[in-house]
Design an enzyme around this catalytic site. Structure first.
Site, PDB file in Angstrom:
ATOM      1  N   CYS A 232      42.229  36.816  45.623  1.00 25.44           N
ATOM      2  CA  CYS A 232      42.356  38.216  46.041  1.00 25.44           C
ATOM      3  C   CYS A 232      41.923  38.305  47.498  1.00 25.44           C
ATOM      4  CB  CYS A 232      41.582  39.170  45.129  1.00 25.44           C
ATOM      5  SG  CYS A 232      39.788  39.071  45.220  1.00 25.44           S
TER       6      CYS A 232
ATOM      7  N   ARG B 241      38.515  41.254  42.039  1.00 27.07           N
ATOM      8  CA  ARG B 241      39.599  40.855  41.137  1.00 27.07           C
ATOM      9  C   ARG B 241      39.603  39.378  40.807  1.00 27.07           C
ATOM     10  NH1 ARG B 241      44.344  43.287  44.657  1.00 27.07           N
ATOM     11  NH2 ARG B 241      42.900  42.512  46.246  1.00 27.07           N
TER      12      ARG B 241
ATOM     13  N   ASP C  48      43.130  46.953  43.620  1.00 29.05           N
ATOM     14  CA  ASP C  48      41.792  46.570  44.076  1.00 29.05           C
ATOM     15  C   ASP C  48      40.813  47.681  43.694  1.00 29.05           C
ATOM     16  OD1 ASP C  48      39.516  45.728  45.383  1.00 29.05           O
ATOM     17  OD2 ASP C  48      40.533  45.276  47.266  1.00 29.05           O
TER      18      ASP C  48
END
Length: 149
Positions: free
Chosen positions: A7, A13, A120
């Site tokens: 990420c 994440r 996100d």
């Protein structure tokens, strides 16, 4: 098989995806995570990510953020990216087609083509982290089933 989850900052994440996938795959698999930026390098995952994972029996508290490296393309068999911007950045670091073919959009690889980006949760609240956890959990199930079949 070696799997890398990627990420942006490697604190929300991808640490969740790493923890979930590790919990689902046999121990002979190696799962790690990285980010496309080094801003959080050496830091543990966001406390909200740690708390969310812990609520599902997964401990990610000892993970540490790191940026993706050119060597990761040689080390890992599959590199799963959480969104299109991350995917584009990771692809740009690959030195050839063989390396580029290892790089996949996580949700597309998991069969979700409608909205192939994992949102996100960094600017959100615990509800956002839980929603991301559920999305990653389903995606990891699908990817695990592909890998093990």
């Amino acid at each position: 098989m070696k799997i890398l989850m990627v990420c942006l900052g490697n604190i929300c994440r991808s640490p969740l995806a790493e923890g979930i996938m590790k919990a689902k795959l046999p121990q002979n698999f190696f799962v790690d995570s990285a980010g496309t930026i080094s801003m959080h390098e050496g830091k543990h995952p966001d406390t909200r990510a740690v708390k969310t994972a812990s609520g599902h029996g997964i401990n990610i508290s000892e993970q540490k953020s790191r940026p993706i490296t050119k060597g990761d393309f040689d080390t890992f068999d599959k590199i799963y990216c959480m969104d299109r911007a991350v995917h584009k950045e990771v692809i740009s670091k690959a030195k050839n087609d063989e390396q580029r073919q290892k790089v996949l959009l996580f949700l597309e690889a998991a069969g979700n083509h409608e909205n192939a980006e994992v949102p996100d949760p960094y600017w959100g609240d615990m509800k956002d982290f839980e929603e991301v956890f559920q999305l990653l959990d389903k995606g990891c199930d699908a990817i695990k089933n592909q890998i093990l079949s």
